[in-house]
Design a protein around this motif. Sequence first.
Motif, PDB file in Angstrom:
ATOM      1  N   VAL A  50       8.866  24.942 -34.463  1.00 25.29           N
ATOM      2  CA  VAL A  50       8.492  25.142 -33.064  1.00 25.29           C
ATOM      3  C   VAL A  50       9.618  24.526 -32.252  1.00 25.29           C
ATOM      4  O   VAL A  50      10.036  23.398 -32.522  1.00 25.29           O
ATOM      5  CB  VAL A  50       7.148  24.458 -32.741  1.00 25.29           C
ATOM      6  CG1 VAL A  50       6.857  24.527 -31.247  1.00 25.29           C
ATOM      7  CG2 VAL A  50       6.018  25.076 -33.543  1.00 25.29           C
ATOM      8  N   PHE A  62       7.091  29.485 -31.661  1.00 24.07           N
ATOM      9  CA  PHE A  62       6.946  29.281 -33.098  1.00 24.07           C
ATOM     10  C   PHE A  62       7.805  30.347 -33.757  1.00 24.07           C
ATOM     11  O   PHE A  62       7.741  31.514 -33.383  1.00 24.07           O
ATOM     12  CB  PHE A  62       5.477  29.449 -33.491  1.00 24.07           C
ATOM     13  CG  PHE A  62       5.234  29.381 -34.970  1.00 24.07           C
ATOM     14  CD1 PHE A  62       5.036  28.165 -35.586  1.00 24.07           C
ATOM     15  CD2 PHE A  62       5.205  30.540 -35.732  1.00 24.07           C
ATOM     16  CE1 PHE A  62       4.811  28.106 -36.950  1.00 24.07           C
ATOM     17  CE2 PHE A  62       4.979  30.488 -37.089  1.00 24.07           C
ATOM     18  CZ  PHE A  62       4.785  29.271 -37.708  1.00 24.07           C
ATOM     19  N   SER A  85      -2.556  25.805 -29.763  1.00 24.21           N
ATOM     20  CA  SER A  85      -1.682  25.556 -28.618  1.00 24.21           C
ATOM     21  C   SER A  85      -2.388  24.816 -27.491  1.00 24.21           C
ATOM     22  O   SER A  85      -1.736  24.191 -26.675  1.00 24.21           O
ATOM     23  CB  SER A  85      -1.124  26.872 -28.085  1.00 24.21           C
ATOM     24  OG  SER A  85      -2.171  27.650 -27.509  1.00 24.21           O
ATOM     25  N   PHE A 116       4.144  30.019 -28.363  1.00 26.95           N
ATOM     26  CA  PHE A 116       3.182  29.054 -28.884  1.00 26.95           C
ATOM     27  C   PHE A 116       2.418  28.383 -27.751  1.00 26.95           C
ATOM     28  O   PHE A 116       1.207  28.440 -27.708  1.00 26.95           O
ATOM     29  CB  PHE A 116       3.899  28.015 -29.758  1.00 26.95           C
ATOM     30  CG  PHE A 116       2.997  26.930 -30.256  1.00 26.95           C
ATOM     31  CD1 PHE A 116       1.862  27.226 -30.980  1.00 26.95           C
ATOM     32  CD2 PHE A 116       3.296  25.606 -30.003  1.00 26.95           C
ATOM     33  CE1 PHE A 116       1.015  26.217 -31.442  1.00 26.95           C
ATOM     34  CE2 PHE A 116       2.463  24.596 -30.462  1.00 26.95           C
ATOM     35  CZ  PHE A 116       1.334  24.904 -31.187  1.00 26.95           C
TER      36      PHE A 116
END
Length: 187
Positions: A50, A62, A85, A116
């Motif tokens: 990430v 991500f 998230s 993400f």
Amino acid sequence: MSDAFAVVAVIISLGALGYSRLQALYSRKQLLLAERIRKEATDPYVVVDVEPRAGGSGLLVFYIQNIGATIARNVHVDVTPPLQSGERDDWDEKLARALSRPIPHLPPRRRLEWFFTFGPRYLQNPDVPRQYTVTVTSDGPSGAVEPMTYIIDLDVIRGMALDRESIVAKLDLIAENTNALKKLPPR
């Protein structure tokens, strides 16, 4: 005297035999190391992480990327706990669906990327996990690649310039100002 020479010759021969054995063991270790290096150089190397999206938008993405030299096949990514998230359920669901099925092939330098979360809000939310254990399995040209397990620790990005103004934001501001100027009456 000849017995003494014979004893010395036997001792020297035994020493040479021991030395030759050590050389053979060392050569075997070198050969195994060279084979491992050759195999690792020809295996795909799939990483998952990430990171902030380019341009400083504050968004975290991500991604799954093959940074190896060969194609990765049958790539499986397992993330524990499941990615959360704290921002948008549809982003979490999209990621969960993507991770629930194998990736048939991932060529070298190919990168798959999903939104993400918005980083500054994520880092302020105490209810979302900050650490994820990731296990990646895949097949390379020589068969199964050794599984790779590591931790994504999102506390590492705390304090980064995630919400700095991006070039895209500046271009949007220029476009808004240009449109506003077009609406002004002519002089």
